[in-house]
Design an enzyme around this catalytic site. Structure first.
Site, PDB file in Angstrom:
ATOM      1  N   ASP A   1       0.882  -1.180   0.000  1.00  0.00           N
ATOM      2  CA  ASP A   1       0.000   0.000   0.000  1.00  0.00           C
ATOM      3  C   ASP A   1       0.914   1.223   0.000  1.00  0.00           C
ATOM      4  O   ASP A   1       2.132   1.108   0.166  1.00  0.00           O
ATOM      5  CB  ASP A   1      -0.893  -0.003   1.254  1.00  0.00           C
ATOM      6  CG  ASP A   1      -1.810   1.217   1.317  1.00  0.00           C
ATOM      7  OD1 ASP A   1      -2.364   1.599   0.266  1.00  0.00           O
ATOM      8  OD2 ASP A   1      -1.960   1.812   2.396  1.00  0.00           O
ATOM      9  N   SER A   2       0.293   2.387  -0.140  1.00  0.00           N
ATOM     10  CA  SER A   2       1.082   3.614  -0.083  1.00  0.00           C
ATOM     11  C   SER A   2       1.552   3.915   1.341  1.00  0.00           C
ATOM     12  O   SER A   2       2.441   4.738   1.527  1.00  0.00           O
ATOM     13  CB  SER A   2       0.230   4.786  -0.565  1.00  0.00           C
ATOM     14  OG  SER A   2      -0.826   5.005   0.347  1.00  0.00           O
TER      15      SER A   2
ATOM     16  N   TYR B   1      -0.880   8.217  -2.601  1.00  0.00           N
ATOM     17  CA  TYR B   1      -0.959   7.918  -4.031  1.00  0.00           C
ATOM     18  C   TYR B   1      -2.187   8.582  -4.669  1.00  0.00           C
ATOM     19  O   TYR B   1      -2.215   8.823  -5.863  1.00  0.00           O
ATOM     20  CB  TYR B   1      -1.090   6.408  -4.253  1.00  0.00           C
ATOM     21  CG  TYR B   1       0.163   5.588  -4.075  1.00  0.00           C
ATOM     22  CD1 TYR B   1       1.361   6.152  -3.639  1.00  0.00           C
ATOM     23  CD2 TYR B   1       0.155   4.225  -4.367  1.00  0.00           C
ATOM     24  CE1 TYR B   1       2.502   5.371  -3.479  1.00  0.00           C
ATOM     25  CE2 TYR B   1       1.282   3.443  -4.228  1.00  0.00           C
ATOM     26  CZ  TYR B   1       2.458   4.017  -3.780  1.00  0.00           C
ATOM     27  OH  TYR B   1       3.576   3.233  -3.632  1.00  0.00           O
ATOM     28  N   GLY B   2      -3.192   8.805  -3.823  1.00  0.00           N
ATOM     29  CA  GLY B   2      -4.503   9.167  -4.338  1.00  0.00           C
ATOM     30  C   GLY B   2      -4.592  10.486  -5.083  1.00  0.00           C
ATOM     31  O   GLY B   2      -5.562  10.729  -5.802  1.00  0.00           O
TER      32      GLY B   2
ATOM     33  N   CYS C   1      -4.354  -1.580  -1.884  1.00  0.00           N
ATOM     34  CA  CYS C   1      -4.494  -0.154  -2.124  1.00  0.00           C
ATOM     35  C   CYS C   1      -5.512   0.007  -3.258  1.00  0.00           C
ATOM     36  O   CYS C   1      -5.303  -0.521  -4.356  1.00  0.00           O
ATOM     37  CB  CYS C   1      -3.134   0.402  -2.539  1.00  0.00           C
ATOM     38  SG  CYS C   1      -3.159   2.106  -3.079  1.00  0.00           S
ATOM     39  N   ASN C   2      -6.601   0.687  -2.972  1.00  0.00           N
ATOM     40  CA  ASN C   2      -7.626   0.891  -4.011  1.00  0.00           C
ATOM     41  C   ASN C   2      -7.094   1.730  -5.163  1.00  0.00           C
ATOM     42  O   ASN C   2      -7.436   1.502  -6.320  1.00  0.00           O
ATOM     43  CB  ASN C   2      -8.838   1.604  -3.430  1.00  0.00           C
ATOM     44  CG  ASN C   2      -9.671   0.705  -2.553  1.00  0.00           C
ATOM     45  OD1 ASN C   2     -10.720   0.232  -2.958  1.00  0.00           O
ATOM     46  ND2 ASN C   2      -9.209   0.452  -1.342  1.00  0.00           N
ATOM     47  N   THR C   3      -6.270   2.714  -4.820  1.00  0.00           N
ATOM     48  CA  THR C   3      -5.754   3.610  -5.851  1.00  0.00           C
ATOM     49  C   THR C   3      -4.906   2.817  -6.849  1.00  0.00           C
ATOM     50  O   THR C   3      -5.117   2.899  -8.069  1.00  0.00           O
ATOM     51  CB  THR C   3      -4.917   4.733  -5.197  1.00  0.00           C
ATOM     52  OG1 THR C   3      -5.699   5.338  -4.171  1.00  0.00           O
ATOM     53  CG2 THR C   3      -4.492   5.768  -6.213  1.00  0.00           C
TER      54      THR C   3
ATOM     55  N   GLU D   1      -2.807   8.845   8.209  1.00  0.00           N
ATOM     56  CA  GLU D   1      -1.351   8.693   8.323  1.00  0.00           C
ATOM     57  C   GLU D   1      -0.822   9.497   9.515  1.00  0.00           C
ATOM     58  O   GLU D   1       0.153   9.120  10.155  1.00  0.00           O
ATOM     59  CB  GLU D   1      -0.637   9.156   7.037  1.00  0.00           C
ATOM     60  CG  GLU D   1      -0.856   8.244   5.831  1.00  0.00           C
ATOM     61  CD  GLU D   1      -0.045   6.933   5.881  1.00  0.00           C
ATOM     62  OE1 GLU D   1       1.058   6.932   6.456  1.00  0.00           O
ATOM     63  OE2 GLU D   1      -0.536   5.916   5.361  1.00  0.00           O
TER      64      GLU D   1
ATOM     65  N   CYS E   1     -10.985   2.764   0.057  1.00  0.00           N
ATOM     66  CA  CYS E   1      -9.590   3.090   0.346  1.00  0.00           C
ATOM     67  C   CYS E   1      -9.233   2.309   1.598  1.00  0.00           C
ATOM     68  O   CYS E   1      -9.995   2.303   2.572  1.00  0.00           O
ATOM     69  CB  CYS E   1      -9.434   4.590   0.601  1.00  0.00           C
ATOM     70  SG  CYS E   1      -7.784   5.058   1.180  1.00  0.00           S
ATOM     71  N   THR E   2      -8.090   1.645   1.560  1.00  0.00           N
ATOM     72  CA  THR E   2      -7.752   0.757   2.681  1.00  0.00           C
ATOM     73  C   THR E   2      -7.364   1.527   3.950  1.00  0.00           C
ATOM     74  O   THR E   2      -7.214   0.925   5.007  1.00  0.00           O
ATOM     75  CB  THR E   2      -6.625  -0.218   2.284  1.00  0.00           C
ATOM     76  OG1 THR E   2      -5.528   0.546   1.765  1.00  0.00           O
ATOM     77  CG2 THR E   2      -7.107  -1.209   1.257  1.00  0.00           C
ATOM     78  N   HIS E   3      -7.206   2.834   3.827  1.00  0.00           N
ATOM     79  CA  HIS E   3      -6.985   3.631   5.048  1.00  0.00           C
ATOM     80  C   HIS E   3      -8.289   3.829   5.833  1.00  0.00           C
ATOM     81  O   HIS E   3      -8.260   4.036   7.040  1.00  0.00           O
ATOM     82  CB  HIS E   3      -6.450   5.030   4.699  1.00  0.00           C
ATOM     83  CG  HIS E   3      -4.984   5.073   4.359  1.00  0.00           C
ATOM     84  ND1 HIS E   3      -4.472   4.484   3.246  1.00  0.00           N
ATOM     85  CD2 HIS E   3      -3.944   5.659   5.006  1.00  0.00           C
ATOM     86  CE1 HIS E   3      -3.161   4.707   3.198  1.00  0.00           C
ATOM     87  NE2 HIS E   3      -2.823   5.425   4.265  1.00  0.00           N
TER      88      HIS E   3
HETATM   89  N1  DGL Z   1      -4.801   3.174   0.951  1.00  0.00           N
HETATM   90  C1  DGL Z   1      -4.738   3.504  -0.421  1.00  0.00           C
HETATM   91  C2  DGL Z   1      -6.020   3.282  -1.139  1.00  0.00           C
HETATM   92  O1  DGL Z   1      -6.661   2.296  -0.811  1.00  0.00           O
HETATM   93  C3  DGL Z   1      -3.894   4.681  -0.808  1.00  0.00           C
HETATM   94  C4  DGL Z   1      -4.333   6.016  -0.439  1.00  0.00           C
HETATM   95  C5  DGL Z   1      -3.370   7.096  -0.855  1.00  0.00           C
HETATM   96  O2  DGL Z   1      -2.163   6.871  -0.756  1.00  0.00           O
HETATM   97  O3  DGL Z   1      -3.836   8.151  -1.277  1.00  0.00           O
HETATM   98  O4  DGL Z   1      -6.406   3.979  -2.032  1.00  0.00           O
END
Ligand code: DGL
Length: 286
Positions: free
Chosen positions: A31-32, A63-64, A94-96, A173, A205-207
């Protein structure tokens, strides 16, 4: 070259002391940043014992808000790193990255690759009675239109409402999970979905599972919240049952190695809170 830069409390993962040649095959997850640890947790709960190698690209998060080209480049580098360090299968937690890079990663590498979008879509369609589904995600994920595409492919009459929530990843984060400011921002982002009368909300988003209690409070307790981590854990479990030839290669000592591209105290703290155990972080330049 890796460097152990943070050691929290007493657990030493013996595998970190092995040389590269000794590394056994593992489930590779990236993931990011911190978000993919929600997937690590779901996988270790669903199929305990499997060794895991995790990479959180903390130096380049988020990453988003980056272009698809950049996210693809990062995803290729992350996958290469994991495969070179013992991963046998890859979970893009990571969804992105899943939304813009999955097809490329799947074609480019021989290893089996899992993404987090399809499992969330399937769970949402199972749970939504009105098929009125909200999606929240990063800007890149929402812009990609991947959720609409995948949901419509399975149910063309579904109503889908997506909202980009670019501030949530930095807040997670930063560890601002229970701050009133975070609750206010969540409320503002969810407002358009509340007025659409969705009955199911995908955390795209996994966050976001780390904010689930805040999101549930703000969207209302009647709304089903779908978190892709449980869905992807089920997919990995099923895959390993169907593929004993791959399953038998994976080592099962219940060990995890957590690599990051930048170490911060905050990451270590949130990682420990998410995994509910002490963590040893290894910094790596990839
Ligand atoms: N947790 C990631 C996702 O699922 C990345 C989010 C990010 O880095 O912007 O999209």
């Amino acid at each position: 070259m890796t460097r152990i830069v943070a050691f929290y409390e007493t657990i030493i993962h013996k595998s970190t002391q092995k040389t590269k040649g000794d590394i056994k095959e593992m489930i590779g997850i990236f993931d990011s940043g911190i978000g993919g640890l929600t997937v690590v947790k779901a996988i270790t709960e669903r199929i305990p014992g499997y060794d895991i190698i995790y990479f959180g690209d903390t130096a380049r998060t988020p990453y988003g808000n980056k272009s698809p080209e950049t996210v693809i480049e990062y995803a290729v580098q992350n996958t290469t790193f994991l495969l070179n360090n013992g991963a046998k299968i890859i979970v893009m937690a990571c969804n992105t990255a899943s939304s813009v890079a999955f097809d490329i990663i799947e074609k480019r590498f021989e290893a089996p690759v899992f993404e987090v979008i399809t499992p969330a879509v399937e769970l949402a369609l199972e749970s939504s009675r009105k098929t009125a589904i909200g999606v929240i995600g990063t800007r890149a994920t929402v812009k990609s239109g991947i959720y609409e595409k995948k949901i419509k492919a399975l149910n063309s009459s579904a109503r889908i409402y997506s909202v980009e929530c670019p501030l949530l990843v930095p807040l997670v984060e930063e560890g601002w999970i229970d701050r009133p400011e975070t609750a206010m921002i969540v409320k503002k982002y969810l407002h358009p979905l509340k007025v659409r009368q969705i009955d199911t909300l995908i955390l795209g988003c996994t966050h976001y599972p780390l904010l689930k209690h805040v999101i549930q409070r703000k969207i209302g307790k009647r709304i089903n919240i779908i978190d892709s981590s449980t869905g992807v854990a089920e997919k990995v479990e099923k895959f390993l049952k169907d593929r004993p030839d791959i399953d038998c290669l994976l080592s099962k000592n219940g060990k995890s190695r957590i690599f990051v591209s930048d170490v911060t105290d905050q990451f270590a703290k949130t990682a420990r809170a998410t995994l509910k155990q002490n963590v040893l972080l290894e910094q790596v330049k990839i």
